[in-house]
Design a protein around this motif. Structure first.
Motif, PDB file in Angstrom:
ATOM      1  N   TYR A 130       0.829  -1.203   0.000  1.00  0.00           N
ATOM      2  CA  TYR A 130       0.000   0.000   0.000  1.00  0.00           C
ATOM      3  C   TYR A 130       0.869   1.261   0.000  1.00  0.00           C
ATOM      4  N   ARG A 131       0.293   2.302  -0.588  1.00  0.00           N
ATOM      5  CA  ARG A 131       0.906   3.630  -0.529  1.00  0.00           C
ATOM      6  C   ARG A 131      -0.190   4.665  -0.304  1.00  0.00           C
ATOM      7  N   TRP A 132       0.145   5.714   0.478  1.00  0.00           N
ATOM      8  CA  TRP A 132      -0.809   6.792   0.739  1.00  0.00           C
ATOM      9  C   TRP A 132      -0.198   8.153   0.427  1.00  0.00           C
ATOM     10  N   GLU A 133      -1.048   9.042  -0.040  1.00  0.00           N
ATOM     11  CA  GLU A 133      -0.748  10.466  -0.159  1.00  0.00           C
ATOM     12  C   GLU A 133      -1.927  11.213   0.439  1.00  0.00           C
ATOM     13  N   TYR A 134      -1.749  12.488   0.710  1.00  0.00           N
ATOM     14  CA  TYR A 134      -2.885  13.236   1.255  1.00  0.00           C
ATOM     15  C   TYR A 134      -2.801  14.710   0.880  1.00  0.00           C
ATOM     16  N   GLU A 135      -3.970  15.348   0.945  1.00  0.00           N
ATOM     17  CA  GLU A 135      -4.085  16.796   0.793  1.00  0.00           C
ATOM     18  C   GLU A 135      -4.801  17.322   2.030  1.00  0.00           C
ATOM     19  N   ALA A 136      -4.147  18.211   2.757  1.00  0.00           N
ATOM     20  CA  ALA A 136      -4.710  18.761   3.990  1.00  0.00           C
ATOM     21  C   ALA A 136      -5.141  20.205   3.765  1.00  0.00           C
ATOM     22  N   THR A 137      -6.253  20.582   4.381  1.00  0.00           N
ATOM     23  CA  THR A 137      -6.774  21.948   4.295  1.00  0.00           C
ATOM     24  C   THR A 137      -7.228  22.366   5.686  1.00  0.00           C
ATOM     25  N   TRP A 138      -6.955  23.616   6.049  1.00  0.00           N
ATOM     26  CA  TRP A 138      -7.402  24.084   7.357  1.00  0.00           C
ATOM     27  C   TRP A 138      -7.891  25.527   7.273  1.00  0.00           C
ATOM     28  N   GLU A 139      -8.828  25.808   8.148  1.00  0.00           N
ATOM     29  CA  GLU A 139      -9.429  27.141   8.250  1.00  0.00           C
ATOM     30  C   GLU A 139      -8.772  27.881   9.412  1.00  0.00           C
ATOM     31  N   TYR A 140      -8.498  29.161   9.215  1.00  0.00           N
ATOM     32  CA  TYR A 140      -7.930  29.950  10.305  1.00  0.00           C
ATOM     33  C   TYR A 140      -8.388  31.401  10.174  1.00  0.00           C
ATOM     34  N   TYR A 141      -8.168  32.172  11.231  1.00  0.00           N
ATOM     35  CA  TYR A 141      -8.685  33.540  11.295  1.00  0.00           C
ATOM     36  C   TYR A 141      -7.570  34.524  11.641  1.00  0.00           C
ATOM     37  N   SER A 142      -7.800  35.783  11.275  1.00  0.00           N
ATOM     38  CA  SER A 142      -6.902  36.850  11.696  1.00  0.00           C
ATOM     39  C   SER A 142      -7.214  37.221  13.145  1.00  0.00           C
ATOM     40  N   GLN A 143      -6.367  38.031  13.731  1.00  0.00           N
ATOM     41  CA  GLN A 143      -6.567  38.420  15.129  1.00  0.00           C
ATOM     42  C   GLN A 143      -7.750  39.371  15.281  1.00  0.00           C
ATOM     43  N   TYR A 144      -7.910  40.282  14.316  1.00  0.00           N
ATOM     44  CA  TYR A 144      -8.957  41.297  14.412  1.00  0.00           C
ATOM     45  C   TYR A 144      -9.790  41.323  13.134  1.00  0.00           C
ATOM     46  N   TYR A 145     -11.051  41.694  13.305  1.00  0.00           N
ATOM     47  CA  TYR A 145     -11.941  41.882  12.153  1.00  0.00           C
ATOM     48  C   TYR A 145     -11.903  43.345  11.733  1.00  0.00           C
ATOM     49  N   SER A 146     -11.752  43.571  10.451  1.00  0.00           N
ATOM     50  CA  SER A 146     -11.679  44.932   9.918  1.00  0.00           C
ATOM     51  C   SER A 146     -12.888  45.202   9.032  1.00  0.00           C
ATOM     52  N   SER A 147     -13.621  46.272   9.348  1.00  0.00           N
ATOM     53  CA  SER A 147     -14.789  46.637   8.540  1.00  0.00           C
ATOM     54  C   SER A 147     -14.522  47.844   7.652  1.00  0.00           C
ATOM     55  N   LEU A 148     -13.350  48.470   7.820  1.00  0.00           N
ATOM     56  CA  LEU A 148     -13.021  49.679   7.062  1.00  0.00           C
ATOM     57  C   LEU A 148     -11.660  49.523   6.395  1.00  0.00           C
ATOM     58  N   GLU A 149     -11.431  50.328   5.351  1.00  0.00           N
ATOM     59  CA  GLU A 149     -10.128  50.344   4.698  1.00  0.00           C
ATOM     60  C   GLU A 149      -9.868  51.721   4.114  1.00  0.00           C
ATOM     61  N   LEU A 150      -8.614  51.980   3.835  1.00  0.00           N
ATOM     62  CA  LEU A 150      -8.204  53.259   3.278  1.00  0.00           C
ATOM     63  C   LEU A 150      -8.246  53.186   1.760  1.00  0.00           C
ATOM     64  N   ASN A 151      -8.956  54.126   1.151  1.00  0.00           N
ATOM     65  CA  ASN A 151      -9.048  54.210  -0.307  1.00  0.00           C
ATOM     66  C   ASN A 151      -8.626  55.615  -0.715  1.00  0.00           C
ATOM     67  N   GLY A 152      -7.355  55.731  -1.117  1.00  0.00           N
ATOM     68  CA  GLY A 152      -6.823  57.062  -1.389  1.00  0.00           C
ATOM     69  C   GLY A 152      -6.700  57.844  -0.097  1.00  0.00           C
ATOM     70  N   ASN A 153      -7.392  58.964  -0.017  1.00  0.00           N
ATOM     71  CA  ASN A 153      -7.383  59.779   1.200  1.00  0.00           C
ATOM     72  C   ASN A 153      -8.669  59.632   2.000  1.00  0.00           C
ATOM     73  N   ARG A 154      -9.466  58.606   1.652  1.00  0.00           N
ATOM     74  CA  ARG A 154     -10.741  58.424   2.340  1.00  0.00           C
ATOM     75  C   ARG A 154     -10.793  57.065   3.027  1.00  0.00           C
ATOM     76  N   ILE A 155     -11.514  57.019   4.122  1.00  0.00           N
ATOM     77  CA  ILE A 155     -11.772  55.762   4.816  1.00  0.00           C
ATOM     78  C   ILE A 155     -13.163  55.294   4.413  1.00  0.00           C
ATOM     79  N   VAL A 156     -13.232  54.086   3.838  1.00  0.00           N
ATOM     80  CA  VAL A 156     -14.492  53.570   3.307  1.00  0.00           C
ATOM     81  C   VAL A 156     -14.751  52.173   3.874  1.00  0.00           C
ATOM     82  N   SER A 157     -15.961  51.690   3.657  1.00  0.00           N
ATOM     83  CA  SER A 157     -16.294  50.328   4.086  1.00  0.00           C
ATOM     84  C   SER A 157     -15.475  49.323   3.272  1.00  0.00           C
ATOM     85  N   ARG A 158     -14.977  48.311   3.946  1.00  0.00           N
ATOM     86  CA  ARG A 158     -14.181  47.290   3.257  1.00  0.00           C
ATOM     87  C   ARG A 158     -15.074  46.510   2.295  1.00  0.00           C
ATOM     88  N   GLN A 159     -14.571  46.237   1.092  1.00  0.00           N
ATOM     89  CA  GLN A 159     -15.369  45.575   0.060  1.00  0.00           C
ATOM     90  C   GLN A 159     -15.687  44.125   0.409  1.00  0.00           C
TER      91      GLN A 159
END
Length: 366
Positions: free
Chosen positions: A157-186
């Motif tokens: 027998y022989r085996w191979e595998y593909e692993a996938t995992w979900e992870y998160y950033s430390q903080y949630y961001s709802s805004l972003e900088l667009n040029g000189n304006r702060i707008v809602s993150r897309q």
């Protein structure tokens, strides 16, 4: 400094300047050998894929070159010939054709004026995977494969595998900088998926057992602190049956590539598979051609199923700061949310999970 000392130092400097690094011929040789990766797939409705590439020197850090414009055929001992078509450069496929049980087949490659032939090999049927199990062992997760052949015919027998995992950033961001304006993150950037494929050769044999049963054969071990276990983890296990010759090839390959570390381990040696050049025995070919199917099984493991391990995310140093628009335009941090007349901010690394190697697109199987 007297004259004798001066001459001595000059000699040392000259000798040191004339010493060249030692480069053994094995790592600087211009020879480029053919590498063959693939098998004749016996599963109905599937496509057979053979990938061709070339070896390179250890001193060459470029991506290995693919072998294009080759003529690739699969030939049966009963004189049937199937021609594969090149799609992606170096990748040759055959659709709508499966091997006939009881017949034997070989791979034939014509490239750069040379013919390469594999041995004729029989079709080997792979039994289903009974289960993919996991156990908490030594502050980590041991994932294993379980299978059996009630006919006692498989044995290798022989085996191979593909692993996938979900992870998160430390903080949630709802805004972003667009040029000189702060707008809602897309779109949100706090949830990612990363993946990896097995790199070690994983094989076993049941020839010393009275029954063809594999119980809890180790596939991979994940430390409990790994980011892979932060939220949800999935592994797709692929199982193949081998002939005795195929097993011996992969077993030897594993010994010389994975177990070298001391004088007691197997020493590097030349190893080739069942594919050879018709022109010269020194024109080596790396790879092993086989005929058969692959059985697969996927499992999911969530954090709630595991002990309360502390996960090292690499974000332990993340902090927030409150800044006004002027400071944000100067520093360009990631923006979490608005706070009174200012904004709560942090570094992009603590906010955008893609910066740790993953992607935002959820896998289709998730």
């Amino acid at each position: 400094m007297n004259r004798q000392k001066l001459i001595g130092w000059l000699c040392i400097a000259l000798v040191g300047g004339c010493v060249d690094p030692y480069r053994p011929p094995e790592i600087t040789s211009p020879a480029s050998y053919l590498v063959v990766n693939g098998f004749f797939n016996s599963a109905p409705g599937t496509t057979t894929t053979i990938r061709l590439s070339r070896t390179q020197n250890l001193t060459d850090f470029k991506t290995p070159a693919v072998e294009t414009k080759a003529i690739v055929t699969i030939e049966s001992q009963n004189k049937a010939v199937y021609t594969l078509k090149e799609g992606t450069p170096g990748s040759y496929t055959l659709a709508g054709v499966t091997p006939v049980e009881g017949d034997t087949y070989r791979l034939h490659i014509q490239t750069r004026g040379t013919d390469y032939y594999s041995d004729y090999v029989p079709m080997v049927k792979t039994p289903p995977i009974d289960s993919v199990s996991w156990d908490v062992v030594d502050d980590g997760l041991q994932i294993s494969a379980n299978t059996h052949d009630p006919q006692n015919n498989t044995r290798y027998y022989r085996w191979e595998y593909e692993a996938t995992w979900e992870y998160y950033s430390q903080y949630y961001s709802s805004l972003e900088l667009n040029g000189n304006r702060i707008v809602s993150r897309q779109f949100p950037v706090n949830r990612c998926w990363n993946s990896e494929s097995s790199t070690n050769i994983i094989t076993t044999s049941t020839t010393r057992l009275s029954q063809d049963i594999v119980s809890k054969h180790p596939l991979t071990f994940i430390p409990g602190t790994s980011i892979k276990l932060e939220s949800r983890y999935s592994i797709l296990v692929k199982q193949s049956s081998l002939t005795k010759a195929g097993f011996e090839y992969y077993d030897q390959l594993a010994k010389i590539t994975q177990n070298i570390g001391s004088i007691f381990d197997p020493q590097p040696s030349q190893i080739t598979g069942n594919i050879k050049s018709s022109a010269s025995a020194t024109d080596l070919v790396l790879g092993f051609f086989r005929v058969g199917n692959v059985e697969t099984k996927r499992i999911f493991i969530t954090k709630s199923q595991l002990p309360r391990w502390y996960t090292f995310t690499g974000l332990e140093g993340c902090v927030t700061d409150t800044l006004g628009l002027k400071d944000i335009l100067d520093a360009k941090p990631a923006i979490l949310t608005e706070y009174l007349t200012e904004y709560i901010t942090s570094s992009e690394y603590c906010v955008d999970c893609r910066l740790r190697g993953g992607v935002l697109t959820k896998p289709a199987f998730w």
